[in-house]
Design a protein around this motif. Structure first.
Motif, PDB file in Angstrom:
ATOM      1  N   ASP A 113       1.674  -7.957   9.690  1.00  0.00           N
ATOM      2  CA  ASP A 113       1.578  -6.714   8.926  1.00  0.00           C
ATOM      3  C   ASP A 113       1.348  -7.105   7.467  1.00  0.00           C
ATOM      4  O   ASP A 113       2.169  -7.803   6.859  1.00  0.00           O
ATOM      5  CB  ASP A 113       2.859  -5.901   9.074  1.00  0.00           C
ATOM      6  CG  ASP A 113       2.783  -4.533   8.402  1.00  0.00           C
ATOM      7  OD1 ASP A 113       2.083  -4.389   7.377  1.00  0.00           O
ATOM      8  OD2 ASP A 113       3.443  -3.607   8.894  1.00  0.00           O
ATOM      9  N   ILE A 114       0.234  -6.685   6.914  1.00  0.00           N
ATOM     10  CA  ILE A 114      -0.123  -7.052   5.539  1.00  0.00           C
ATOM     11  C   ILE A 114      -0.172  -5.829   4.625  1.00  0.00           C
ATOM     12  O   ILE A 114      -0.807  -5.844   3.573  1.00  0.00           O
ATOM     13  CB  ILE A 114      -1.462  -7.823   5.496  1.00  0.00           C
ATOM     14  CG1 ILE A 114      -2.609  -6.976   6.059  1.00  0.00           C
ATOM     15  CG2 ILE A 114      -1.328  -9.153   6.243  1.00  0.00           C
ATOM     16  CD1 ILE A 114      -3.991  -7.557   5.796  1.00  0.00           C
ATOM     17  N   SER A 115       0.527  -4.781   5.008  1.00  0.00           N
ATOM     18  CA  SER A 115       0.488  -3.522   4.265  1.00  0.00           C
ATOM     19  C   SER A 115       0.910  -3.672   2.812  1.00  0.00           C
ATOM     20  O   SER A 115       0.406  -2.970   1.931  1.00  0.00           O
ATOM     21  CB  SER A 115       1.359  -2.478   4.957  1.00  0.00           C
ATOM     22  OG  SER A 115       0.869  -2.227   6.259  1.00  0.00           O
ATOM     23  N   GLN A 116       1.817  -4.606   2.531  1.00  0.00           N
ATOM     24  CA  GLN A 116       2.322  -4.767   1.164  1.00  0.00           C
ATOM     25  C   GLN A 116       1.234  -5.207   0.180  1.00  0.00           C
ATOM     26  O   GLN A 116       1.403  -5.079  -1.030  1.00  0.00           O
ATOM     27  CB  GLN A 116       3.499  -5.758   1.129  1.00  0.00           C
ATOM     28  CG  GLN A 116       3.123  -7.216   1.349  1.00  0.00           C
ATOM     29  CD  GLN A 116       3.092  -7.647   2.799  1.00  0.00           C
ATOM     30  OE1 GLN A 116       2.979  -6.833   3.711  1.00  0.00           O
ATOM     31  NE2 GLN A 116       3.182  -8.944   3.043  1.00  0.00           N
ATOM     32  N   PHE A 117       0.097  -5.687   0.678  1.00  0.00           N
ATOM     33  CA  PHE A 117      -0.990  -6.131  -0.199  1.00  0.00           C
ATOM     34  C   PHE A 117      -1.935  -4.993  -0.584  1.00  0.00           C
ATOM     35  O   PHE A 117      -2.797  -5.171  -1.439  1.00  0.00           O
ATOM     36  CB  PHE A 117      -1.784  -7.263   0.464  1.00  0.00           C
ATOM     37  CG  PHE A 117      -0.971  -8.502   0.676  1.00  0.00           C
ATOM     38  CD1 PHE A 117      -0.655  -9.338  -0.390  1.00  0.00           C
ATOM     39  CD2 PHE A 117      -0.497  -8.827   1.937  1.00  0.00           C
ATOM     40  CE1 PHE A 117       0.112 -10.479  -0.196  1.00  0.00           C
ATOM     41  CE2 PHE A 117       0.263  -9.972   2.137  1.00  0.00           C
ATOM     42  CZ  PHE A 117       0.573 -10.797   1.064  1.00  0.00           C
ATOM     43  N   HIS A 118      -1.817  -3.842   0.037  1.00  0.00           N
ATOM     44  CA  HIS A 118      -2.635  -2.652  -0.257  1.00  0.00           C
ATOM     45  C   HIS A 118      -4.126  -2.885  -0.090  1.00  0.00           C
ATOM     46  O   HIS A 118      -4.931  -2.205  -0.726  1.00  0.00           O
ATOM     47  CB  HIS A 118      -2.322  -2.094  -1.647  1.00  0.00           C
ATOM     48  CG  HIS A 118      -0.903  -1.655  -1.784  1.00  0.00           C
ATOM     49  ND1 HIS A 118      -0.434  -0.508  -1.195  1.00  0.00           N
ATOM     50  CD2 HIS A 118       0.154  -2.242  -2.390  1.00  0.00           C
ATOM     51  CE1 HIS A 118       0.857  -0.393  -1.460  1.00  0.00           C
ATOM     52  NE2 HIS A 118       1.240  -1.431  -2.175  1.00  0.00           N
ATOM     53  N   GLY A 119      -4.493  -3.855   0.733  1.00  0.00           N
ATOM     54  CA  GLY A 119      -5.909  -4.036   1.018  1.00  0.00           C
ATOM     55  C   GLY A 119      -6.251  -5.459   1.403  1.00  0.00           C
ATOM     56  O   GLY A 119      -5.512  -6.404   1.122  1.00  0.00           O
ATOM     57  N   TRP A 120      -7.382  -5.595   2.062  1.00  0.00           N
ATOM     58  CA  TRP A 120      -7.839  -6.882   2.564  1.00  0.00           C
ATOM     59  C   TRP A 120      -8.131  -7.867   1.450  1.00  0.00           C
ATOM     60  O   TRP A 120      -7.783  -9.030   1.508  1.00  0.00           O
ATOM     61  CB  TRP A 120      -9.069  -6.673   3.444  1.00  0.00           C
ATOM     62  CG  TRP A 120      -9.545  -7.929   4.090  1.00  0.00           C
ATOM     63  CD1 TRP A 120     -10.691  -8.617   3.814  1.00  0.00           C
ATOM     64  CD2 TRP A 120      -8.881  -8.663   5.124  1.00  0.00           C
ATOM     65  NE1 TRP A 120     -10.793  -9.727   4.616  1.00  0.00           N
ATOM     66  CE2 TRP A 120      -9.684  -9.774   5.437  1.00  0.00           C
ATOM     67  CE3 TRP A 120      -7.693  -8.489   5.825  1.00  0.00           C
ATOM     68  CZ2 TRP A 120      -9.344 -10.703   6.414  1.00  0.00           C
ATOM     69  CZ3 TRP A 120      -7.354  -9.416   6.798  1.00  0.00           C
ATOM     70  CH2 TRP A 120      -8.162 -10.502   7.069  1.00  0.00           C
TER      71      TRP A 120
END
Length: 130
Positions: A113-120
């Motif tokens: 889950d990479i949601s904390q980065f707010h984008g690819w």
């Protein structure tokens, strides 16, 4: 009726990344950067591309790019995407909706889950620092 449609992209299709050629070769043009409404989560699929999904709770916003694409070429671009990525409606922070590349639920199982980065783009920049 317009022969073009706006499409939100959130991974390697973004400008300067590995698959932007899939848009460019299909006569798409970059329109603007945008943010989604805070109702999504994102996972890195094998570290190669994202899967963004709308969620009922715990969502956040993501940076996306809006491209204008000939409607006749939309299926071609989608066919070039990885299995499990699909076309759906993406809600932007201003309440507007555009078509966008989303991921099916099965893709995210046992993925980061990479949601904390707010984008690819933010995710791959952080990943390259480590």
């Amino acid at each position: 009726m317009s022969t073009y449609t706006e499409v939100a992209v959130n991974g390697p299709l973004m400008r300067g990344l590995a698959l932007d050629k899939n848009l460019i070769q299909n006569n798409a043009t970059f329109v603007r950067e945008a943010k989604t409404e805070a109702i999504y989560r994102m996972w890195a699929i094998k570290g190669e591309y994202p899967s963004m999904q709308r969620v009922r709770t715990g969502g956040t916003w993501f940076n996306v790019e809006i491209w204008s694409l000939p409607k006749a070429n939309l299926i071609e671009v989608l066919n070039l995407e990885a299995a499990g990525l699909t076309l759906g409606k993406v809600v932007l922070e201003n309440g507007g909706q555009v078509l966008g590349i989303l991921g099916e639920n099965y893709l995210t199982q046992q993925q980061e889950d990479i949601s904390q980065f707010h984008g690819w783009r933010n995710y791959i920049q952080q990943k390259s620092k480590n």
